[in-house]
Design an enzyme around this catalytic site. Structure first.
Site, PDB file in Angstrom:
ATOM      1  N   HIS A  66      -6.402  58.874  45.897  1.00 58.10           N
ATOM      2  CA  HIS A  66      -7.596  59.233  45.144  1.00 58.10           C
ATOM      3  C   HIS A  66      -8.690  58.171  45.246  1.00 58.10           C
ATOM      4  CE1 HIS A  66      -4.469  61.307  42.385  1.00 58.10           C
ATOM      5  NE2 HIS A  66      -4.870  62.160  43.311  1.00 58.10           N
ATOM      6  N   LYS A  75     -10.332  48.614  41.242  1.00 56.91           N
ATOM      7  CA  LYS A  75      -9.177  48.739  40.353  1.00 56.91           C
ATOM      8  C   LYS A  75      -8.290  47.513  40.475  1.00 56.91           C
ATOM      9  CE  LYS A  75      -8.991  53.746  40.795  1.00 56.91           C
ATOM     10  NZ  LYS A  75      -8.237  54.895  41.306  1.00 56.91           N
ATOM     11  N   TYR A 135      -3.761  50.090  35.074  1.00 50.36           N
ATOM     12  CA  TYR A 135      -4.842  49.586  35.902  1.00 50.36           C
ATOM     13  C   TYR A 135      -6.152  49.501  35.142  1.00 50.36           C
ATOM     14  CZ  TYR A 135      -5.728  54.606  36.880  1.00 50.36           C
ATOM     15  OH  TYR A 135      -5.954  55.947  36.789  1.00 50.36           O
ATOM     16  N   ASP A 173      -3.073  67.435  44.825  1.00 49.60           N
ATOM     17  CA  ASP A 173      -2.896  66.369  45.813  1.00 49.60           C
ATOM     18  C   ASP A 173      -2.344  66.891  47.136  1.00 49.60           C
ATOM     19  OD1 ASP A 173      -3.887  64.634  43.949  1.00 49.60           O
ATOM     20  OD2 ASP A 173      -2.013  63.554  43.613  1.00 49.60           O
TER      21      ASP A 173
END
Length: 185
Positions: A66, A75, A135, A173
């Site tokens: 992603h 991130k 994260y 996905d």
């Protein structure tokens, strides 16, 4: 004394960093700083994070790959329980390492963190029976700005570790495009 060790530009991929914090342990357990803005700045990583996220998953869950298209995010990822194989793919247009990926195992025992700059696709596979993944992001999530690439794109050729259960991947996905067909940040 620095509480983190930073490996910059891992595998020659500019901006991608593995961060290993110092862990102070004894028979009672351990203590570690999971984030320190001053030390990040001193290590040349002056990111300002605005959102923390956490997910839990069972063995065989594969999330990703992603990214956000118009509002890309840096991130800082880590595992607080269990074990995952974490992957970042360079999708920066014009990058010398475009399409190159880097993967490493993040666990609650090794305390490693991966700093993934803007312009990377990200995903992970849960290797343990259960994992909790955390994260930080330097921009907010924009639900109408999601992009991605299929986890098994042969041109990227990620060597995902074998797990002894069927992979658990959501339909969204499974239907992501290959890198050469994706709308990139």
């Amino acid at each position: 004394m620095a509480q983190i060790r930073v490996e910059h530009d891992v595998e020659g991929i500019k901006g991608l960093c593995v961060i290993t914090p110092t862990v102070h342990g004894d028979k009672r357990g351990y203590f570690t700083e999971t984030f320190n803005q001053r030390e990040m700045n001193e290590a040349g990583l002056p990111y300002v994070f605005v959102q923390d996220n956490q997910s839990s998953s069972v063995k065989g869950v594969l999330r990703g790959l992603h990214f956000q298209i118009r509002y890309p995010q840096t991130k800082l990822v880590r595992v607080i329980r269990g074990e995952v194989y974490d992957v970042a793919v360079d999708v920066r247009k014009g990058s010398d390492t475009f399409g190159k990926h880097y993967g490493l195992v993040l666990t609650e025992e090794n305390h490693k963190q991966l700093l993934i700059p803007k312009g990377f696709a990200h995903g992970f596979l849960v290797l343990s029976d259960y994992a909790e993944f955390c994260y930080k992001c330097d921009d907010f999530w924009h639900p109408n700005d999601e992009g991605g690439i299929i986890w098994n794109d042969p041109e990227i050729n990620i060597s995902w570790p074998h797990v002894d259960v069927e992979l658990n991947i959501i339909e969204r996905d499974m239907n992501l495009p290959k890198l050469k067909e994706a709308i990139l940040p």
